[in-house]
Design an enzyme around this catalytic site. Structure first.
Site, PDB file in Angstrom:
ATOM      1  N   HIS A  46       0.727  -1.235  -0.245  1.00 43.86           N
ATOM      2  CA  HIS A  46      -0.290   0.216  -0.238  1.00 43.86           C
ATOM      3  C   HIS A  46       1.281   0.982   0.214  1.00 43.86           C
ATOM      4  CE1 HIS A  46      -4.428  -1.209   0.345  1.00 43.86           C
ATOM      5  NE2 HIS A  46      -3.674  -2.539   1.068  1.00 43.86           N
ATOM      6  N   LYS A  60      -8.638  14.228   3.951  1.00 45.44           N
ATOM      7  CA  LYS A  60      -7.563  13.280   4.005  1.00 45.44           C
ATOM      8  C   LYS A  60      -6.774  12.960   5.020  1.00 45.44           C
ATOM      9  CE  LYS A  60      -6.149  14.086  -0.299  1.00 45.44           C
ATOM     10  NZ  LYS A  60      -5.967  13.019  -0.632  1.00 45.44           N
ATOM     11  N   ARG A  61      -6.439  12.060   5.714  1.00 43.45           N
ATOM     12  CA  ARG A  61      -5.582  12.236   6.857  1.00 43.45           C
ATOM     13  C   ARG A  61      -3.848  13.147   6.549  1.00 43.45           C
ATOM     14  NH1 ARG A  61      -5.561   7.887  10.817  1.00 43.45           N
ATOM     15  NH2 ARG A  61      -3.701   9.661  11.665  1.00 43.45           N
ATOM     16  N   LYS A 118       0.443  14.999   0.955  1.00 41.22           N
ATOM     17  CA  LYS A 118      -0.943  14.717   0.470  1.00 41.22           C
ATOM     18  C   LYS A 118      -1.042  16.719   0.771  1.00 41.22           C
ATOM     19  CE  LYS A 118      -2.770  10.473   2.654  1.00 41.22           C
ATOM     20  NZ  LYS A 118      -3.404  10.772   2.070  1.00 41.22           N
ATOM     21  N   THR A 123      -8.262   7.102  -2.496  1.00 41.55           N
ATOM     22  CA  THR A 123      -9.477   6.691  -2.582  1.00 41.55           C
ATOM     23  C   THR A 123     -10.822   7.389  -2.699  1.00 41.55           C
ATOM     24  OG1 THR A 123      -9.731   6.049  -0.442  1.00 41.55           O
ATOM     25  CG2 THR A 123      -9.606   4.293  -2.509  1.00 41.55           C
ATOM     26  N   LYS A 169     -14.562   9.083  -5.026  1.00 37.65           N
ATOM     27  CA  LYS A 169     -15.759   9.061  -4.072  1.00 37.65           C
ATOM     28  C   LYS A 169     -15.973  10.384  -4.828  1.00 37.65           C
ATOM     29  CE  LYS A 169     -14.649   7.310   0.055  1.00 37.65           C
ATOM     30  NZ  LYS A 169     -12.998   7.309   0.787  1.00 37.65           N
TER      31      LYS A 169
HETATM   32  C1  LIG Z   1     -11.891   7.916   1.401  1.00 37.29           C
HETATM   33  C2  LIG Z   1     -11.873   8.054   2.991  1.00 37.29           C
HETATM   34  C3  LIG Z   1     -10.353   8.246   3.230  1.00 37.29           C
HETATM   35  C4  LIG Z   1      -9.219   8.058   1.822  1.00 37.29           C
HETATM   36  O1  LIG Z   1      -8.823   9.167   1.684  1.00 37.29           O
HETATM   37  P1  LIG Z   1      -7.363   9.058   0.604  1.00 37.29           P
HETATM   38  O2  LIG Z   1      -8.562  10.577  -0.230  1.00 37.29           O
HETATM   39  O3  LIG Z   1      -7.835   8.199  -0.627  1.00 37.29           O
HETATM   40  O4  LIG Z   1      -6.374   9.840   1.429  1.00 37.29           O
HETATM   41  C5  LIG Z   1      -9.570   8.514   4.037  1.00 37.29           C
HETATM   42  N1  LIG Z   1     -10.014   7.918   5.344  1.00 37.29           N
HETATM   43  C6  LIG Z   1     -12.339   8.167   5.420  1.00 37.29           C
HETATM   44  C7  LIG Z   1     -12.872   8.774   6.244  1.00 37.29           C
HETATM   45  C8  LIG Z   1     -12.297   7.946   4.043  1.00 37.29           C
HETATM   46  O5  LIG Z   1     -13.455   7.499   3.170  1.00 37.29           O
END
Ligand SMILES: *Cc1c(COP(=O)(O)O)cnc(C)c1O
Length: 837
Positions: free
Chosen positions: A373, A564-565, A570, A672, A676
């Site tokens: 990952h 995101k985190r 990032k 991911t 979304k």
């Molecule tokens: C989808 C999702 C992530 C992943 O987000 P990235 O932008 O791909 O880092 C992290 N936390 C939550 C709660 C999510 O729904």
């Protein structure tokens, strides 16, 4: 063994009438509310109504789950065990109602209680058993496996405390424990009779069996019980219900008999804590590991309990004949976290069932498959040999034996190349020798996959190149995906309805059909309806931001979102610099071309990650200055949403216009969140990183805002990196740095952001923030131009949703099944499509 109990007495009638009729939902709800829970009034929180409804739905899941299990286990059938330390499930109620097709019945039943599902659902706590992308991927995969009717069982840990709750105090992150089980978790069913024993500590001795064979045995261990809790995973309208089995650690009953007998009853009972600690808390580190002993205990606990579970079921059905075990099992390892499963399966086969090493190794390497990952070096797990020797003495021996045989193979391929042997060894030499868990996973697996095309190529060319040279056939790519049930049908009901009026409802089960939307990209009436839905969704987010941040967003402005985190790679920092740049323009009166925008950021920082926490503070300080400046009001508003989680994302992604996916190229394995947003019609501003590349290819370069250095350029740029010069040469960046350095955002907190400023100015900044700034600002200007042309923007928005078919986790899981798992669906494909109609 335990399975034979079930055959002793099958309760009459139930095995044949397992699926409860929809029409009784009303009665079942009141029965659970009045009798199971003993309530007569709906309180303000609707908590008991939620529990009653969850139990009502669970009844329907349990029945289908039993049938699915029978289907999987009665015939000899190949199946996959998905091992993951994290499952970021979020809420279950709305998703289960959607997948069981019970929306209408539930709405009707709730009328008697003068309420609606939307309100009742809010009583459910998120199951936050994961950090971020990796854990959410596991959750999306389970939904897709059940929807595709694949025999897949998830194995994870039932953490007492999941991902911490984040609040913001004076702009700083405060972590609070997530006591998610406090009010009960109605979805799970425990099966204490199927508990497993997991060994820790002790020592190893040799013995000779009756036939004169030498064996090793693990003695005087301190055992911990693993008690399974099963969570049902419903497929979409197909009557399949798979299982997520979560293990809870408990003390064995014979703990510390010595102390008991010495009269130290209380001390002995207190020792239960040590066992129960194992599953107490999720480690809140995303993309970095911290090497704590308890974490290794969690990893072994999960791996051992899960493999025992699978092996014992096999033995109960087929005896101790393992000759075709590998034909019927796959263990998919979600990152290196459960990679100790390789050694544990070897231990069980060699020690417990007395199989030959070579036979056991054949079985192991034909059943294990590993998903990588991340390329970040700080995320690559290593455990000190001395810790292993103390905690898991027999497992260390097994790893040594695997390594010795592997290095002999390496010596055949690269004769006399000692450096190669050192580089590939499962044991990293040094003052404190370490076990390299990723190498154990690769050596022990028949498949190694990355999670986006670029990521897999970088793995093969860099980090794992030697292994790629040894075994090119092991390496493959499986680009991530997200489930369109939760991330479109459930979270965006208005858009779903609109889509279905045009292309029917089949897209929910077969997301490749979403491409039919392309036909409407120029349809003026459709545009109006599309915009109206986005506007309504934005109003929902306005309410959320108002209540959670106290900031007034305006649904008429552009919604620019990065959630995101929080991590340096990032580059939330790059986003902040752009916000400061926009603010600077407003202050200079340069507002003629500014598109009014609301910028939302959100995400948790690992509690020990100093820079990430500073970045949160900076975002909040910048937001405060901007939001209270009346000049900025018409053009720019900024908010940091506390406690970003799955449920928050369900309100955020349907309301977003612009999705920020701005990682340093080559660092985000896939992402991911990007998928979304795309499904929900957001446009992406992003770098060529992870799955962004595939997103841009799918939607077309004209419908994506690209900027920044490319992965293959990053090394060259770093070799001559001179941010000071960039700041001098770039007027906009110069002004931003001046504002930041003048203390404009930390008037009463001098020096607060010095470390951030130094990081941007450092010639060693690995994230190239200053390098990509000008390019980012330029792309943002293209965004403004595009957004001003509403027809053009709406067209691009529709095209993004229409092109998102590839990013369904159904596609990803079909590829896992076709290329790695080779599973047969439990239902015929044609029958499935008929059913979901
Ligand atoms: C989808 C999702 C992530 C992943 O987000 P990235 O932008 O791909 O880092 C992290 N936390 C939550 C709660 C999510 O729904």
């Amino acid at each position: 063994m335990a399975n034979n109990d079930e055959q002793v007495c099958v309760v009459k009638g139930w095995q044949d009438a397992p699926i409860i009729d929809k029409s009784t939902l009303d009665d079942d709800l009141s029965r659970h509310f009045y009798y199971t829970l003993g309530r007569d009034k709906v309180g303000k929180s609707q908590l008991y109504l939620y529990h009653a409804l969850a139990l009502t739905i669970r009844d329907r899941l349990v029945a289908r789950c039993r049938i699915t299990k029978q289907q999987i286990n009665q015939q000899k059938r190949r199946k996959t065990a998905y091992l993951s330390l994290e499952f970021l499930m979020g809420r279950a109620l709305g998703n289960a109602i959607l997948n069981l097709d019970l929306d209408k019945q539930v709405a009707q039943a709730l009328q008697s209680y003068c309420t609606e599902l939307e309100y009742v659902a809010q009583a459910e706590h998120d199951a936050g058993l994961g950090n971020g992308g990796l854990g959410r991927l596991a959750a999306c995969f389970l939904d897709s496996c059940a929807t595709l009717a694949l025999p897949v069982i998830g194995y994870g840990i039932r953490y007492e405390y999941g991902m911490f709750n984040q609040s913001i105090d004076n702009g700083n992150q405060i972590e609070q424990p997530d006591n998610w089980l406090r009010e009960g978790h109605p979805w799970e069913l425990s099966a204490p009779e199927q508990a497993k024993r997991v060994k820790f500590f002790g020592h190893v001795e040799s013995y000779t069996d009756k036939s004169g064979r030498q064996h090793r045995q693990w003695l005087d261990s301190q055992d911990v019980l693993a008690v399974p809790y099963d969570v049902p995973i419903p497929g979409y309208k197909n009557d399949i219900v798979n299982t997520l089995r979560l293990w809870k650690s408990e003390a064995t009953d014979e703990f510390d008999l010595g102390e008991f007998n010495a009269g130290s009853y209380s001390e002995a009972v207190a020792h239960k804590n040590l066992a129960e600690q194992i599953t107490m808390v999720l480690y809140p580190n995303d993309s970095s590991e911290n090497g704590k002993e308890l974490r290794l205990r969690q990893q072994y606990f999960l791996s051992s309990a899960s493999i025992q579970d699978i092996v014992e079921l096999w033995v109960s059905q087929h005896g101790e004949d393992f000759s075709d075990f590998a034909d019927y099992h796959v263990f998919q390892l979600n990152d290196t976290h459960p990679s100790i499963a390789v050694a544990e399966l070897m231990r069980i086969l060699v020690d417990d069932y007395e199989l030959d090493w070579d036979v056991s190794w054949q079985i192991t390497t034909n059943t294990m498959a590993y998903t990588n990952h991340t390329l970040l070096p700080e995320a690559l797990e290593k455990w000190s040999v001395s810790l292993f020797a103390r905690l898991l003495p027999r497992i260390l021996e097994v790893i040594y034996e695997i390594n010795a045989r592997f290095l002999a193979e390496v010596a055949l391929v690269w004769p006399g190349d000692v450096a190669k042997q050192q580089a590939l060894s499962l044991i990293e030499e040094g003052p404190e020798p370490q076990v390299r868990m990723a190498y154990l996973a690769i050596v022990g697996s028949y498949s190694v996959n990355g999670v986006a095309a670029l990521h897999t190529e970088l793995l093969k060319a860099g980090l794992f190149n030697d292994f790629y040279q040894l075994w090119p056939e092991k390496f493959n790519n499986k680009t991530n995906g997200v489930t369109p049930r939760r991330w479109l049908a459930h979270c965006n009901p208005k858009l779903s309805e609109l889509i279905s009026t045009k292309i029917g409802e089949q897209w929910v089960a077969d997301f490749s059909q979403i491409s039919q939307l392309r036909r409407y990209y120029d349809d003026v009436d459709f545009h109006q309806a599309w915009q109206a839905v986005k506007y309504t969704n934005k109003q929902r987010l306005v309410t959320l931001v108002k209540t959670r941040c106290g900031v007034e967003f305006d649904a008429n402005m552009m919604f620019d979102v990065q959630v995101k985190r929080i991590h340096e790679y990032k580059r939330q920092l790059l986003n902040v610099l752009h916000i400061i740049h926009l603010y600077d323009r407003i202050c200079q009166g340069d507002t003629a071309n500014i598109v009014p925008r609301c910028v939302l950021l959100g995400g948790k920082a690992a509690p020990g990650y100093y820079m990430a926490k500073k970045i949160i503070k900076l975002i909040n300080n910048v937001a405060e200055v901007i939001n209270k400046d009346p000049k900025a009001m018409p053009f720019l508003r900024v908010a940091f949403l506390p406690n970003y989680n799955v449920t928050a994302m369900e309100t955020i992604c349907p309301a977003t216009d612009l999705s920020e996916q701005i990682s340093t190229a080559g660092k985000e394995a896939s992402g991911t969140g990007n998928m979304k947003f795309m499904m929900n019609g957001a446009l992406t501003i992003g770098t060529l990183d992870g799955a962004n590349i595939e997103i841009r290819d799918a939607v077309g370069a004209d419908n994506f805002f690209l900027f920044g250095a490319r992965a293959e350029q990053v090394d060259d740029i770093k070799a001559h990196y001179n941010p000071e010069q960039l700041i001098q040469q770039t007027d906009s960046l110069h002004k931003v740095m001046q504002l930041l350095e003048s203390g404009h955002f930390n008037l009463f907190e001098p020096g607060l952001f010095d470390d951030i400023i130094a990081a941007i100015r450092s010639p060693h900044d690995p994230w190239l923030v200053a390098h990509d700034f000008a390019s980012f600002v330029h792309a943002q200007e293209q965004v403004e131009i595009a957004y001003q042309d509403t027809h053009h923007w709406t067209k691009m928005s529709i095209l993004n949703t229409a092109a998102s078919g590839l990013f369904s986790s159904d596609r990803t899981i079909s590829q896992y099944s076709d290329d790695i798992w080779h599973l047969q669906p439990l239902i015929d494909k044609a029958v499935q499509q008929q059913q979901s109609k």
